[in-house]
Design a protein around this motif. Structure first.
Motif, PDB file in Angstrom:
ATOM      1  N   ARG B 122     -74.133 -27.046   9.443  1.00 13.57           N
ATOM      2  CA  ARG B 122     -74.781 -28.317   9.121  1.00 13.57           C
ATOM      3  C   ARG B 122     -76.063 -28.487   9.926  1.00 13.57           C
ATOM      4  O   ARG B 122     -77.080 -28.919   9.399  1.00 13.57           O
ATOM      5  CB  ARG B 122     -73.826 -29.482   9.400  1.00 13.57           C
ATOM      6  CG  ARG B 122     -74.329 -30.782   8.815  1.00 13.57           C
ATOM      7  CD  ARG B 122     -73.340 -31.892   9.010  1.00 13.57           C
ATOM      8  NE  ARG B 122     -73.504 -32.489  10.336  1.00 13.57           N
ATOM      9  CZ  ARG B 122     -72.665 -33.420  10.837  1.00 13.57           C
ATOM     10  NH1 ARG B 122     -71.608 -33.802  10.149  1.00 13.57           N
ATOM     11  NH2 ARG B 122     -72.887 -33.921  12.024  1.00 13.57           N
ATOM     12  N   GLY B 125     -78.770 -26.650   8.396  1.00 12.08           N
ATOM     13  CA  GLY B 125     -79.148 -27.021   7.033  1.00 12.08           C
ATOM     14  C   GLY B 125     -78.731 -25.983   6.013  1.00 12.08           C
ATOM     15  O   GLY B 125     -79.347 -25.851   4.956  1.00 12.08           O
ATOM     16  N   ASN B 127     -75.178 -25.488   5.180  1.00 15.66           N
ATOM     17  CA  ASN B 127     -74.099 -26.120   4.421  1.00 15.66           C
ATOM     18  C   ASN B 127     -73.697 -27.391   5.149  1.00 15.66           C
ATOM     19  O   ASN B 127     -74.439 -27.876   6.001  1.00 15.66           O
ATOM     20  CB  ASN B 127     -72.917 -25.146   4.230  1.00 15.66           C
ATOM     21  CG  ASN B 127     -72.427 -24.605   5.572  1.00 15.66           C
ATOM     22  OD1 ASN B 127     -72.379 -25.327   6.570  1.00 15.66           O
ATOM     23  ND2 ASN B 127     -72.086 -23.326   5.595  1.00 15.66           N
ATOM     24  N   ARG B 128     -72.517 -27.923   4.836  1.00 13.36           N
ATOM     25  CA  ARG B 128     -72.136 -29.196   5.462  1.00 13.36           C
ATOM     26  C   ARG B 128     -71.058 -29.016   6.530  1.00 13.36           C
ATOM     27  O   ARG B 128     -70.417 -29.962   6.929  1.00 13.36           O
ATOM     28  CB  ARG B 128     -71.679 -30.170   4.385  1.00 13.36           C
ATOM     29  CG  ARG B 128     -72.837 -30.481   3.470  1.00 13.36           C
ATOM     30  CD  ARG B 128     -72.568 -31.483   2.400  1.00 13.36           C
ATOM     31  NE  ARG B 128     -73.708 -31.455   1.483  1.00 13.36           N
ATOM     32  CZ  ARG B 128     -73.812 -32.181   0.407  1.00 13.36           C
ATOM     33  NH1 ARG B 128     -72.846 -33.023   0.082  1.00 13.36           N
ATOM     34  NH2 ARG B 128     -74.881 -32.083  -0.372  1.00 13.36           N
ATOM     35  N   GLN B 231     -76.111 -20.517   0.000  1.00 15.22           N
ATOM     36  CA  GLN B 231     -75.699 -21.830   0.519  1.00 15.22           C
ATOM     37  C   GLN B 231     -76.926 -22.649   0.923  1.00 15.22           C
ATOM     38  O   GLN B 231     -77.025 -23.843   0.621  1.00 15.22           O
ATOM     39  CB  GLN B 231     -74.798 -21.651   1.744  1.00 15.22           C
ATOM     40  CG  GLN B 231     -73.480 -20.982   1.431  1.00 15.22           C
ATOM     41  CD  GLN B 231     -72.523 -21.087   2.606  1.00 15.22           C
ATOM     42  OE1 GLN B 231     -72.461 -22.120   3.275  1.00 15.22           O
ATOM     43  NE2 GLN B 231     -71.781 -20.027   2.867  1.00 15.22           N
ATOM     44  N   TYR B 232     -77.822 -21.988   1.613  1.00 15.46           N
ATOM     45  CA  TYR B 232     -79.022 -22.661   2.119  1.00 15.46           C
ATOM     46  C   TYR B 232     -79.841 -23.240   0.964  1.00 15.46           C
ATOM     47  O   TYR B 232     -80.322 -24.367   0.998  1.00 15.46           O
ATOM     48  CB  TYR B 232     -79.835 -21.663   2.940  1.00 15.46           C
ATOM     49  CG  TYR B 232     -81.235 -22.114   3.311  1.00 15.46           C
ATOM     50  CD1 TYR B 232     -81.457 -23.375   3.872  1.00 15.46           C
ATOM     51  CD2 TYR B 232     -82.313 -21.257   3.119  1.00 15.46           C
ATOM     52  CE1 TYR B 232     -82.743 -23.762   4.231  1.00 15.46           C
ATOM     53  CE2 TYR B 232     -83.602 -21.648   3.475  1.00 15.46           C
ATOM     54  CZ  TYR B 232     -83.809 -22.906   4.031  1.00 15.46           C
ATOM     55  OH  TYR B 232     -85.064 -23.295   4.366  1.00 15.46           O
ATOM     56  N   GLN B 235     -78.054 -26.258  -0.459  1.00 18.36           N
ATOM     57  CA  GLN B 235     -78.097 -27.338   0.517  1.00 18.36           C
ATOM     58  C   GLN B 235     -79.502 -27.970   0.546  1.00 18.36           C
ATOM     59  O   GLN B 235     -79.643 -29.191   0.607  1.00 18.36           O
ATOM     60  CB  GLN B 235     -77.731 -26.785   1.898  1.00 18.36           C
ATOM     61  CG  GLN B 235     -77.702 -27.810   3.008  1.00 18.36           C
ATOM     62  CD  GLN B 235     -76.556 -28.811   2.829  1.00 18.36           C
ATOM     63  OE1 GLN B 235     -75.487 -28.467   2.335  1.00 18.36           O
ATOM     64  NE2 GLN B 235     -76.798 -30.038   3.218  1.00 18.36           N
ATOM     65  N   ASN B 240     -73.953 -29.382  -2.700  1.00 18.38           N
ATOM     66  CA  ASN B 240     -73.007 -29.048  -1.643  1.00 18.38           C
ATOM     67  C   ASN B 240     -72.417 -27.651  -1.885  1.00 18.38           C
ATOM     68  O   ASN B 240     -71.734 -27.453  -2.877  1.00 18.38           O
ATOM     69  CB  ASN B 240     -71.902 -30.106  -1.676  1.00 18.38           C
ATOM     70  CG  ASN B 240     -71.013 -30.016  -0.459  1.00 18.38           C
ATOM     71  OD1 ASN B 240     -71.325 -29.292   0.489  1.00 18.38           O
ATOM     72  ND2 ASN B 240     -69.916 -30.750  -0.495  1.00 18.38           N
ATOM     73  N   PRO B 241     -72.654 -26.694  -0.989  1.00 17.02           N
ATOM     74  CA  PRO B 241     -72.021 -25.377  -1.185  1.00 17.02           C
ATOM     75  C   PRO B 241     -70.507 -25.502  -1.071  1.00 17.02           C
ATOM     76  O   PRO B 241     -70.000 -26.176  -0.170  1.00 17.02           O
ATOM     77  CB  PRO B 241     -72.580 -24.530  -0.032  1.00 17.02           C
ATOM     78  CG  PRO B 241     -73.754 -25.284   0.483  1.00 17.02           C
ATOM     79  CD  PRO B 241     -73.494 -26.728   0.210  1.00 17.02           C
ATOM     80  N   ASP B 247     -70.652 -22.172  -6.429  1.00 16.68           N
ATOM     81  CA  ASP B 247     -72.050 -22.144  -6.024  1.00 16.68           C
ATOM     82  C   ASP B 247     -72.919 -21.435  -7.062  1.00 16.68           C
ATOM     83  O   ASP B 247     -74.053 -21.835  -7.329  1.00 16.68           O
ATOM     84  CB  ASP B 247     -72.194 -21.465  -4.658  1.00 16.68           C
ATOM     85  CG  ASP B 247     -71.588 -22.302  -3.533  1.00 16.68           C
ATOM     86  OD1 ASP B 247     -71.173 -23.445  -3.828  1.00 16.68           O
ATOM     87  OD2 ASP B 247     -71.540 -21.811  -2.389  1.00 16.68           O
TER      88      ASP B 247
END
Lengths: 340, 777
Positions: B122, B125, B127-128, B231-232, B235, B240-241, B247
């Protein structure tokens, strides 16, 4: 003998006239000296006893004395009158710094003022001012403006629906439909008025606000004509030459559709908080009237074309006076309204 | 919609324009950009690092960690992440790096000098995930693979309403390429799609609601987190990945604008996918953990047991991809925009998919998306296998006819010259097909992604050419118009004059809302059931359309009385009344009020004066009062023998701090009574004579009525009647009053003699006595 008597009489009369302190004293002198039974009359009665030469000479002196004293008396009398008037007027002294009673002219609402100003401008340009109802049919508010049911553009305007199926107009654009039916081509019209959006109220959002719709239909109306019209309008509104730009904007009732931006008047395009540092302020949506809209207004798009624009009157009022809370406009609060 | 600059660069080859300049170009030529955000700027500084040692530190979670950042050396970093353990390769943020708006430095933590920090997904930046530090595979000291500093351009969704193609990066890259003259790369390789029969069948009940449904089965899939770059990217644009399969579907949606869904094939009953209306009351458990009861208005994707997805809106919970999924059914479909929108509005469920489908997506895109998804799946889950070919239920879609675009017509619309060749180039850069059957006419074929709703007539092409050539190249030109004076609406002129007149009498103008609450309507003795009613009001306070302006004005009086000792205000607005079978009737009213903390009867007469200013010669006729009106100070306003409104004092219970009087006029009635034509009368040339009459009457006898009697009796020679005074007290009996008038008479052709005047007077006295009046002569 008579001469010296006359002279001393005149002399004493002069002194008494000069010394009189009131109009009454003066009148007493006049009666005593110049009255029918006064001193001069006495002398003139004695003229008959004189020789003709003396009579002529004394008579002349007598007249001179009489004229002189009368004039003197008159002057003094006027002086007394003047003084009396002065005294009377002086007694009438009024404090002019006291507040004046009674109502002052009331103030027209700032939206009325700006609306009338624009109506006058457009009328002077030969444009008809029209009204439409605040409650509109779904057809006039959406379908006739090329926004069919389930069109995502309906999301752009949160709508108040009525239980009878009608709606509160979300824009003054519906008067386009009425205007085309009423006037037929060619036409130039504006329609100012109250519109409604189903939005929570906060300092910058209102469910009730004012717009001004404009439309021109003629043969061969072009983007260049629209630009000219918009620039003229804005020059009048802002009282100076403004730089404008068009960029694409999507409104189903125009094609092509534009957002018209004006170069920020606060910073002259240099970038400031008012223009969010972009140098431009979005001011009015406009475009060439969509052929479907013309057709639904009973006008043949192959023969006629037009432009339309929408001006946010509420926004304009807020810009002009630097009002930072839109809610004041419908508050009825005289502390606010009396400022305009 | 958020667009990644790097992503656009992958397709608009050679893009080198500064992100801010690009944003301005997009705003001017395509759609309104709302902002530019820097994303992942730290990826030029953060590196992979291997954790060598971990020592406990103090009593908290923090531990002293020694890391090896390869060529960047070994460093001591304090880290509290539970997964920080020797041997892990993670991401080290060196001192001096700006991360989430703050500069990471060397800090003393629990007595240890910590150089920089180890970061979570997170914080980076990507993923969460903030459970622990990010674990990666890379050489210590290397930059994070696939993650570069980026910019995100945020475009106003409203300005994309008509552009289904711009809900994916490829569409925006096409615009960018056309604006800048770049080559557009297509990320899709259709040849990658295997041919052959699909193990699944697709059955579409109504192809109008689902013009195309394409599905592909993939097996031997391993569900796990996506590579960091994937993922990046998601995001960065706000998605949201979740896992590699989901994805990929989201990536394809963000790239091509085509929403996709992946089902766990093992969870589907049977081998047929049905696209059908929901059954009445059909239950559906959605991915968002909500349960819905559907109606046939909603379209569902179903297996033989029931709904597995709400078409175009959201997938089902039961068939969702899980950690154990190994076989997928990939859905790439096209749905009717209106139906998706209705369902999404009705269920208050706006998803990335529904938002795109309601813009009318391109059916040609379904198979393209499958091809791209397969290509990506092979990267994120190596070893996966496609089973058979695409199951593709596609309705026949006739090509839209080409649009004929006469260049001279185009020039007239634009208001500037343009060469046919230039118009052609612009359209071709936007991938329109263009033929030129004659030198000044183009025939334009609309590409499928613009043909669903966006472009169908030549006017639509004016915009394409206009925006690309630049609206700033058009010179404002005065239109040639007739110089006839415009029609003036008499009602508008009337209302405007009235506003000025009332304001000139000292009244400030207010605007009140058109809404009123049921409660307030009732308080003003109006039946809420007879009001025009708002179906979706913001609050109960605003449930009805006002039928009277009085409640609003009353509120203004009460509110302003807190700040002022006296004031006058008015509103001109519409009272809205229901009308069967047509739009409600909107009746303009003038409603005015005078308030004074100390005033009394003079307020009523000030208001009467206003009424007379507005309606010359109007009369007041006392009438029964409403509950909010003073029972002895209420009158109807009569003008030209018709009731046009009311004048009253508010009941003292309603305005407690002082007195307030109100005037309410129905301006539609007033307007209908109209202006009277004015005719010249010769000026009276002979002197008039006057005499006074005093009448003794009970004290509540109306002076207005007496005056009428006098007028009637005076006869043809009457010039005017003037009220002089009224008197009560000795020598009059209690309950009586004496009212005096001056009567002025004159004849048009001679001076009335004394005898004539006396005769008139005598006649009037006799007449009044005959009617039972007592006169003091």
């Amino acid at each position: 003998m008579v001469e010296s008597q006359l002279e001393s009489l005149a002399q004493s009369a002069r002194e008494r006239i000069g010394a009189a302190a009131t109009a009454e004293e003066l009148e007493a002198v006049r009666v005593e000296v110049l009255g029918r039974k006064g001193a001069l009359a006495e002398i003139s009665k004695g003229l008959g006893r004189l020789s003709p030469e003396d009579r002529a000479r004394i008579g002349k002196l007598l007249n001179l004395a009489k004229n002189e004293l009368e004039a003197l008396l008159e002057r003094r009398k006027q002086e007394f009158e003047e003084a009396a008037l002065r005294a009377k007027l002086e007694a009438e002294w009024v404090d002019l710094t006291l507040p004046a009673p009674g109502p002052r002219p009331g103030v027209l609402h700032p939206l009325t003022q700006i609306q009338e100003e624009l109506e006058d401008l457009f009328t002077s340009m030969g444009v008809v001012v029209l009204d439409g109802p605040e409650v509109e049919t779904e057809y006039n508010n959406f379908d006739a403006l090329n926004i069919p049911p389930d069109h995502p553009a309906r999301d752009m305007q949160d709508t108040f629906w009525l239980t009878d199926g009608n709606c509160l107009r979300t824009h003054t654009s519906c008067v386009q439909v009425r205007g085309m039916a009423k006037l037929g081509p060619p036409l130039r019209m504006i329609a100012p008025g109250r519109v409604f959006r189903n939005e929570e109220v906060d300092p910058s959002h209102e469910h009730t606000f004012y717009q001004l719709e404009g439309m021109m239909v003629d043969r061969n109306v072009s983007i260049a004509h629209m630009l000219y019209f918009m620039k003229t309008l804005l020059r009048h509104i802002f009282g100076r030459e403004v730089t404008v730009r068009l960029r694409p904007g999507y409104f189903p009732f125009v094609e092509p559709g534009f957002e018209l931006d004006v170069q920020c008047l606060i910073c002259d395009g240099q970038g400031c908080p008012v223009c969010k540092h972009s140098g431009w302020v979005e001011l009015l949506p406009c475009g060439l009237v969509h052929p479907n809209v013309l057709r639904m207004g009973g006008i043949d798009p192959e023969e006629w074309s037009g432009f339309a624009f929408g001006l946010g009157l509420t926004r304009l009022v807020m810009m002009r006076y630097g009002i930072d809370d839109i809610r004041y406009l419908q508050s009825g609060d005289l502390r606010f309204l009396r400022q305009f | 919609m958020r667009f990644s600059y790097n992503w656009l660069k992958e397709m608009a080859l050679g893009l080198a324009t500064e992100p801010r300049d690009l944003m301005n170009l997009i705003t001017l030529k395509t759609a309104e950009c709302e902002g530019l955000h820097k994303v992942g700027q730290h990826f030029s500084q953060v590196v992979a690092a291997k954790v060598l040692q971990v020592e406990p530190l103090g009593s908290g979670r923090n531990r002293k960690t020694l890391i090896d950042a390869g060529p960047l050396g070994q460093h001591t970093v304090v880290c509290g992440a539970p997964n920080c353990r020797p041997g892990v390769i993670t991401v080290w943020v060196p001192p001096g790096t700006r991360l989430e708006d703050q500069v990471i430095g060397v800090a003393s933590i629990d007595g240890v000098s910590s150089a920089g920090m180890l970061a979570s997904g997170r914080e980076l930046g990507i993923n969460r995930d903030h459970e622990g530090i990010l674990e990666i595979e890379a050489e210590p000291g290397a930059l994070i693979p696939g993650c570069q500093p980026d910019f995100v351009i945020e475009v106003d969704n409203k300005s994309l309403t008509h552009r289904p193609d711009l809900w994916g990066h490829h569409g925006m890259a096409r615009e960018v390429a056309a604006i800048l003259g770049l080559v557009l790369r297509d990320p899709v390789h259709l040849t990658q799609l295997p041919q052959g029969a699909s193990p699944f069948r697709v059955s579409v009940e109504d192809s109008a609601l689902c013009p195309r449904y394409s599905a592909l089965v993939v097996e031997n899939v391993q569900v796990r987190p996506s590579p960091l770059w994937l993922q990046y990217r998601l995001q960065a644009i706000g998605l949201n990945p979740i896992n590699n399969v989901v994805d990929v579907t989201n990536y394809v949606m963000a790239e091509l604008g085509q929403p996709m869904h992946a089902f766990d094939a093992e969870q589907l009953a049977g081998d047929t996918i049905f696209v059908r209306p929901a059954r009445d009351g059909e239950p559906f458990d959605a991915l968002n953990d909500e349960s819905y009861r559907l109606t046939p208005a909603a379209l569902v994707i179903a297996d033989k047991q029931g709904a597995i997805a709400l078409a175009g809106v959201i997938g089902g919970k039961h068939s969702a991809i899980s950690q154990t999924t190994t076989k997928l059914v990939l859905e790439s479909a096209n749905f009717q925009a209106a139906n998706i929108r209705r369902t999404s509005v009705r269920l208050k469920l706006r998803t990335d998919a529904s938002q795109r489908f309601e813009k009318s997506q391109d059916p040609a895109n379904t198979v393209r998306a499958l091809a791209r998804a397969v290509e990506l799946l092979e990267i994120v889950s190596p070893g996966c296998r496609v089973c058979g070919g695409v199951a593709d239920a596609a309705a026949e879609r006739p090509l839209p006819p080409p649009i004929e675009l006469p260049v001279d017509w185009l020039i007239r619309k634009l208001g500037r010259e343009i060469a046919p060749e230039q118009a052609r180039q612009i359209l071709e850069a936007l991938q329109f097909g263009v033929d030129q059957p004659s030198p000044r006419v183009l025939t334009v074929r609309v590409p499928s992604w613009r043909a669903t709703k966006d472009i169908s007539i030549k006017d639509d092409l004016v915009e394409e050419i206009g925006r690309m050539i630049g609206y700033d190249t058009i010179t404002p030109t005065a239109p040639v118009v007739p110089t006839t004076p415009p029609y003036q609406d008499p009602r508008r002129s009337f209302l405007r004059r009235l506003r000025h007149l009332v304001a000139a009498q000292g009244f400030d103008e207010v605007y009140n809302y058109s809404f009123v609450s049921e409660e307030l309507a009732r308080r003003f003795e109006l039946d809420p059931e007879k009001h025009v009613r708002v179906a979706n009001p913001i609050s109960v306070e605003q449930g009805l359309m006002r039928q009277s302006l009085i409640p609003g004005i009353w509120r203004n009086v009460v509110e302003n009385s807190k700040h002022w000792d006296q004031f006058r205000l008015f509103e001109i607005g519409f009272a809205i009344h229901p009308r069967a079978g047509s739009l409600p009737e909107e009746i303009p009213h003038l409603t005015a009020a005078i308030y004074s903390r100390t005033g009394d009867t003079e307020l009523l007469f000030e208001m009467k004066r206003l009424a007379e200013c507005v309606l010359e010669g109007c009369e007041l006729r006392p009438c029964p009062a409403h509950g909010y009106e003073h029972p002895a100070r209420t009158a109807e306003v009569l003008w030209r023998e018709q009731v046009v409104g009311r004048l009253f004092e508010f009941h003292p219970r309603w305005v407690e701090t002082g007195r307030a009087v109100a005037l309410d006029l129905n301006l539609a009635t007033v307007e209908s009574l109209g202006k009277r034509e004015k005719r010249y009368q010769p000026v009276r040339r002979f002197p008039s004579s006057a005499f006074d009459l005093s009448v003794v009457v009970p004290r509540r006898t109306l002076v207005g009525d007496l005056e009428k009697v006098i007028r009637q009796l005076a006869g043809a020679d009457l010039d005017r009647v003037t009220f002089l005074r009224q008197y009560e007290g000795p020598p009059l009996e209690e309950g009586l009053k004496s009212v005096s008038f001056r009567i002025t008479v004159a004849a048009p052709d001679h001076t009335l003699s004394n005898d004539e005047v006396s005769a008139i007077r005598e006649r009037m006295i006799r007449g009044m006595r005959a009617q039972g009046y007592e006169l003091r002569v």
